[in-house]
Design a protein around this motif. Structure first.
Motif, PDB file in Angstrom:
ATOM      1  N   THR A 614       0.826  -1.216   0.000  1.00 52.50           N
ATOM      2  CA  THR A 614       0.000   0.000   0.000  1.00 52.50           C
ATOM      3  C   THR A 614       0.853   1.256   0.000  1.00 52.50           C
ATOM      4  OG1 THR A 614      -0.106   0.059   2.415  1.00 52.50           O
ATOM      5  CG2 THR A 614      -1.862  -1.136   1.265  1.00 52.50           C
ATOM      6  N   TRP A 615       2.052   1.173   0.541  1.00 51.07           N
ATOM      7  CA  TRP A 615       2.942   2.319   0.667  1.00 51.07           C
ATOM      8  C   TRP A 615       2.294   3.481   1.409  1.00 51.07           C
ATOM      9  CZ3 TRP A 615       7.755   1.020  -0.118  1.00 51.07           C
ATOM     10  CH2 TRP A 615       8.062   0.036  -1.053  1.00 51.07           C
ATOM     11  N   GLU A 616       1.475   3.167   2.363  1.00 50.69           N
ATOM     12  CA  GLU A 616       0.951   4.160   3.299  1.00 50.69           C
ATOM     13  C   GLU A 616       0.558   3.431   4.571  1.00 50.69           C
ATOM     14  OE1 GLU A 616      -3.468   5.387   2.727  1.00 50.69           O
ATOM     15  OE2 GLU A 616      -2.542   5.501   0.747  1.00 50.69           O
ATOM     16  N   PRO A 617       0.426   4.118   5.701  1.00 51.55           N
ATOM     17  CA  PRO A 617       0.198   3.443   6.985  1.00 51.55           C
ATOM     18  C   PRO A 617      -1.070   2.599   7.000  1.00 51.55           C
ATOM     19  CG  PRO A 617       0.874   5.711   7.344  1.00 51.55           C
ATOM     20  CD  PRO A 617       0.641   5.568   5.867  1.00 51.55           C
ATOM     21  N   LEU A 618      -1.023   1.571   7.843  1.00 51.14           N
ATOM     22  CA  LEU A 618      -2.194   0.702   8.022  1.00 51.14           C
ATOM     23  C   LEU A 618      -3.396   1.499   8.516  1.00 51.14           C
ATOM     24  CD1 LEU A 618      -0.746  -2.422   9.892  1.00 51.14           C
ATOM     25  CD2 LEU A 618      -1.898  -2.461   7.683  1.00 51.14           C
ATOM     26  N   ARG A 619      -4.507   1.313   7.847  1.00 52.53           N
ATOM     27  CA  ARG A 619      -5.766   1.914   8.294  1.00 52.53           C
ATOM     28  C   ARG A 619      -6.908   1.027   7.798  1.00 52.53           C
ATOM     29  NH1 ARG A 619      -7.832   4.094   3.737  1.00 52.53           N
ATOM     30  NH2 ARG A 619      -6.385   4.855   2.140  1.00 52.53           N
ATOM     31  N   PRO A 620      -8.046   1.060   8.466  1.00 54.37           N
ATOM     32  CA  PRO A 620      -9.178   0.233   8.028  1.00 54.37           C
ATOM     33  C   PRO A 620      -9.643   0.602   6.620  1.00 54.37           C
ATOM     34  CG  PRO A 620      -9.510   1.030  10.264  1.00 54.37           C
ATOM     35  CD  PRO A 620      -8.314   1.760   9.726  1.00 54.37           C
ATOM     36  N   ASN A 621     -10.268  -0.402   5.984  1.00 50.12           N
ATOM     37  CA  ASN A 621     -10.902  -0.260   4.663  1.00 50.12           C
ATOM     38  C   ASN A 621      -9.909  -0.196   3.508  1.00 50.12           C
ATOM     39  OD1 ASN A 621     -13.559  -0.237   5.758  1.00 50.12           O
ATOM     40  ND2 ASN A 621     -13.292   1.936   6.294  1.00 50.12           N
ATOM     41  N   GLN A 622      -8.678  -0.592   3.724  1.00 47.65           N
ATOM     42  CA  GLN A 622      -7.796  -0.881   2.600  1.00 47.65           C
ATOM     43  C   GLN A 622      -8.191  -2.263   2.070  1.00 47.65           C
ATOM     44  OE1 GLN A 622      -4.097  -0.585   4.762  1.00 47.65           O
ATOM     45  NE2 GLN A 622      -3.781   1.556   4.159  1.00 47.65           N
ATOM     46  N   TYR A 623      -8.143  -2.460   0.763  1.00 49.53           N
ATOM     47  CA  TYR A 623      -8.663  -3.724   0.245  1.00 49.53           C
ATOM     48  C   TYR A 623      -8.023  -4.108  -1.080  1.00 49.53           C
ATOM     49  CZ  TYR A 623     -11.576  -0.756  -2.779  1.00 49.53           C
ATOM     50  OH  TYR A 623     -12.024   0.175  -3.689  1.00 49.53           O
ATOM     51  N   VAL A 624      -8.194  -5.407  -1.390  1.00 44.62           N
ATOM     52  CA  VAL A 624      -7.850  -5.965  -2.696  1.00 44.62           C
ATOM     53  C   VAL A 624      -9.090  -6.668  -3.213  1.00 44.62           C
ATOM     54  CG1 VAL A 624      -6.466  -7.672  -3.932  1.00 44.62           C
ATOM     55  CG2 VAL A 624      -5.399  -6.246  -2.173  1.00 44.62           C
ATOM     56  N   ASP A 625      -9.522  -6.322  -4.413  1.00 43.41           N
ATOM     57  CA  ASP A 625     -10.657  -6.967  -5.065  1.00 43.41           C
ATOM     58  C   ASP A 625     -10.141  -7.919  -6.131  1.00 43.41           C
ATOM     59  OD1 ASP A 625     -12.653  -5.789  -3.601  1.00 43.41           O
ATOM     60  OD2 ASP A 625     -12.983  -4.147  -5.005  1.00 43.41           O
ATOM     61  N   VAL A 626     -10.659  -9.160  -6.116  1.00 43.34           N
ATOM     62  CA  VAL A 626     -10.231 -10.181  -7.068  1.00 43.34           C
ATOM     63  C   VAL A 626     -11.454 -10.655  -7.851  1.00 43.34           C
ATOM     64  CG1 VAL A 626      -9.028 -12.366  -7.361  1.00 43.34           C
ATOM     65  CG2 VAL A 626      -8.447 -10.884  -5.435  1.00 43.34           C
ATOM     66  N   PHE A 627     -11.305 -10.782  -9.168  1.00 43.80           N
ATOM     67  CA  PHE A 627     -12.422 -11.156 -10.038  1.00 43.80           C
ATOM     68  C   PHE A 627     -12.067 -12.419 -10.816  1.00 43.80           C
ATOM     69  CE2 PHE A 627     -12.454  -6.619  -9.361  1.00 43.80           C
ATOM     70  CZ  PHE A 627     -13.782  -6.347  -9.056  1.00 43.80           C
ATOM     71  N   PHE A 628     -13.080 -13.286 -11.019  1.00 46.77           N
ATOM     72  CA  PHE A 628     -12.908 -14.545 -11.736  1.00 46.77           C
ATOM     73  C   PHE A 628     -13.807 -14.564 -12.964  1.00 46.77           C
ATOM     74  CE2 PHE A 628     -11.894 -15.239  -7.317  1.00 46.77           C
ATOM     75  CZ  PHE A 628     -10.720 -15.966  -7.375  1.00 46.77           C
TER      76      PHE A 628
END
Length: 726
Positions: A614-628
């Motif tokens: 992320t290259w920024e401090p940990l905070r809620p609502n950071q995410y990775v979305d994966v699609f199939f």
């Protein structure tokens, strides 16, 4: 480069500035008193020449013949104008004879010191790295190109455009001498201003206190820009004073140009426009207020906006390398911006309590103003008169940005105003003013500075290299004997082939190099390569923390990996994400991430030395979305993370995975030696050579067995060893 050519280059640049300024003043019908007319026209003309060179760089016409033609045409037009209208202008108030002798004698002695240093080969830290490094690159490429590997290329470079003009003719020393001309102009401006208002004694003293300041001297003889900013800021202040007296709205155009040029010189100069508008709004005559402010602001915008537009076009952020949270981009990491700001505001000092003593005497923050400026608090006594209040108001604006970078040279733009206010306060005593000048003369001498500075406060003029300045001694021999950076640059040019790229753990003297380099902290790309390079020897960076989520089989088209932890000193990263149905691995077709979506591919590349970050401090609502594609039948997800994020907490979202998925974590053992994998990965990113500093974290390991890394040692330099990736 020969001495006549260096002198011609600097003088040609300066008189071209003067010619452009005189043409502008004549076109506007502005006529000032003798000396101040030429000084203020020359500084205004420097803004015009800077803009002209910017335009030529934009259309890739930054070439010597084009610069020569532009200069000759400007000089011809100005000469015709002067010949056609030879009317004499009114003189400024005369200086008392004693103060005249004191000023010119002091000025001349130190002018020899300063000029000999500016004519000597340029080897200042920032001047030889990015100030002239970028200038040399623009000359080779005949203008601007997209540079995403060097954050300094995104800073406004108004003075560097003047350096570029001079560099085309006389190379490095010519550029430094152009900056030295700003150093010579500043005290002349200050004396001229105080002669106009009837306070020549205070003006002479203040001008010499600034001129003789150790940090002003070393900055002014180097290819830096702080003295230029101070000179342009004072010229704007001077023109505002004339405007107050004359109520001549034609002055709004040069005033606005100079205010915008302050920003074009360097970002902190934006306060010049704020100061300008404040003075205009405080004017007694309110009629036409909006029109005057609009004209001045429009002129300022013509100088400042091109730099913002250049950045927006090239690096997606008009204020790069700052404000990356607002203008998201892949070129500068937010973590770097945060850490850089923290360093600049503290300079790694154990305490800021002795800062005033440091910046005036000991110099651990990059030089010293000089012990005479210990008297600076007395400047507040000048609040009792209007002249002092005007200077202190200007000082307040131009020092307002100083807490963002407490390096001593960042005080230079406000120094002329502080010095004037101080001398107004002491003007009641001519002997006291004289004593201040004598003290500055003695305490500014190079060998005397050595007596009171701290061992680490060594950025100063150290000698008077008149023999190499006159080229009695060889400039190349001077560089070889006195500066290891030149030998390093030559070694890199000899070792690294022309089409190859060198990644370095330290800043390099790029002004003397012809090879493309990528410094570790100059860009997001440089930091990414550093992360890859350190992974093999730092287990905390390896993807050995496995998070296995199991759940009843279900068909999924989209899964979100949500991070809900908080950690101001940690950043979320994923080394690898794998999806399974039984023993069969299922590959996604697309992935997105927030924040920093650009590197999400590294979470799916099956490479143990790369990771999405992320290259920024940990905070809620950071995410990775994966699609199939066409949905996928899954019953297990494995996420491999590094151990440098203990406050990280993840959960799955989508198709009731929030409640059904069962988490098991485990700590794995390294799968083998990752050293050759790291260097192969770096080579795939376009890097063929590495310069590893002797104190760098991988240095000892690489030196012990380069072949284990897939490296071949090519050279041993003062900055470290150069390796070729096999």
């Amino acid at each position: 480069m020969t001495l006549p050519r260096i002198l011609f280059s600097a003088i040609f640049t300066v008189i071209t500035c003067l010619a452009l300024g005189l043409l502008l003043f004549e076109g506007l019908g502005i006529r000032l008193k003798r000396l101040e007319h030429e000084l203020l026209a020359g500084i205004t003309g420097s803004a015009l020449l800077s803009s002209l060179v910017f335009l030529l760089c934009t259309v890739h016409l930054a070439r010597l013949p084009v610069f020569l033609a532009a200069g000759v045409m400007s000089l011809s037009a100005a000469a015709w104008m002067v010949w056609r209208d030879p009317r004499k202008r009114e003189a400024l108030l005369p200086m008392p004879r004693f103060w005249q002798y004191l000023f010119f004698a002091s000025f001349a002695v130190y002018a020899l010191v300063y000029l000999s240093n500016s004519l000597a080969p340029e080897h200042s830290p920032d001047g030889s790295s990015y100030h002239l490094g970028l200038v040399a690159r623009y000359i080779r490429q005949h203008g601007f190109v997209r540079i995403t590997s060097n954050l300094y290329a995104s800073l406004s470079q108004g003075v560097e455009m003047l350096f570029l003009f001079a560099f085309a003719f006389g190379r490095h020393s010519a550029a430094a001498t152009v900056h030295c001309c700003f150093l010579f102009t500043l005290p002349l401006l200050m004396v001229s201003y105080t002669r106009r208002i009837g306070h020549p004694r205070a003006g002479v003293t203040a001008a010499l206190l600034v001129y003789l300041s150790p940090v002003v001297g070393i900055d002014g003889v180097s290819a830096y820009n702080d003295v230029a900013l101070a000179t342009v800021a004072f010229a704007m202040f001077y023109l505002l004073q004339i405007w107050r007296e004359r109520d001549d709205d034609r002055l709004m155009i040069p005033i606005g140009l100079l205010a915008g040029f302050c920003f074009a010189i360097k970002y902190p100069g934006f306060v010049a426009t704020l100061y300008m508008l404040t003075v205009i709004l405080m004017a007694r005559r309110k009629r036409g207020l909006f029109l005057r402010a609009t004209i001045a602001s429009g002129a300022a915008a013509t100088m400042a906006l091109p730099w913002l537009l250049k950045n927006w076009y090239f690096v997606d952020n008009p204020f790069s390398p700052f404000l990356n949270r607002i203008f998201l981009n892949p070129w500068v990491h937010i973590t770097f911006e945060d850490s850089w700001r923290a360093i600049l505001t503290h300079w790694l000092l154990p305490s800021l309590q002795p800062l005033f003593w440091i910046v005036t005497v000991t110099g651990q923050t990059g030089g010293q103003l000089g012990p005479v400026f210990l008297l600076a608090p007395l400047a507040l006594l000048s609040l009792r008169n209007p002249l002092g209040r005007r200077c202190l108001l200007a000082a307040l604006f131009f020092l307002a940005t100083y807490p963002q970078n407490i390096g001593t040279r960042f005080l230079i733009p406000g120094l002329p105003f502080v010095a004037l206010a101080l001398c107004y306060a002491l003007e009641f005593s001519a002997p006291l003013l004289t004593a201040c000048v004598v003290a500055a003369l003695l305490l500014g001498w190079p060998r005397v500075i050595d007596k009171y500075r701290a061992p680490t406060g060594s950025w100063q003029i150290e000698h008077i290299p008149w023999q190499v300045a006159l080229q009695i001694d060889s400039p190349i021999a001077f560089l070889e004997q006195r500066w290891s950076g030149y030998n390093l640059a030559r070694k890199i040019n000899d070792t690294v082939p022309e089409a190859k790229v060198l990644w370095s753990t330290t800043g390099l003297p790029e002004a003397w190099m012809t090879r493309e380099v990528l410094v570790n902290y100059y860009s997001a790309q440089g930091e990414k390569i550093e992360d890859i390079l350190q992974t093999p020897i730092n287990r905390d960076l390896q993807p050995l923390w496995r998070h296995r989520y199991t759940f009843p089989p279900r068909t999924l088209s989209h899964i979100r990996i949500l991070q809900i932890g908080t950690g101001p000193h940690e950043a979320w990263s994923i080394g690898e994400v794998r999806f399974f149905h039984g023993e069969q691995e299922v590959n996604p077709v697309h992935a997105e991430a927030k924040p920093f979506p650009w590197d999400i591919r590294y979470a799916f590349d099956h490479n143990p030395v790369t990771r999405w970050h992320t290259w920024e401090p940990l905070r809620p609502n950071q995410y990775v979305d994966v699609f199939f594609e066409n949905s996928a039948l899954l019953d297990r997800i494995e996420i491999y993370c590094a151990h440098d994020q203990w406050n990280m907490k993840m959960r799955l979202e989508g198709s009731a995975l929030e409640t059904d998925a069962r988490l098991e974590t485990s700590h794995l053992q390294p799968a083998g030696d990752l050293r050759p994998t790291a260097t192969r990965t770096i080579k795939a990113l376009g890097i063929d050579y590495l310069l590893i500093g002797k104190d760098y974290v991988t240095s000892a390991d690489m030196h012990a067995d380069p072949a284990r890394w897939g490296l071949r040692e090519q050279a041993d330099t003062s900055a470290g060893k150069i390796y070729q990736i096999q």
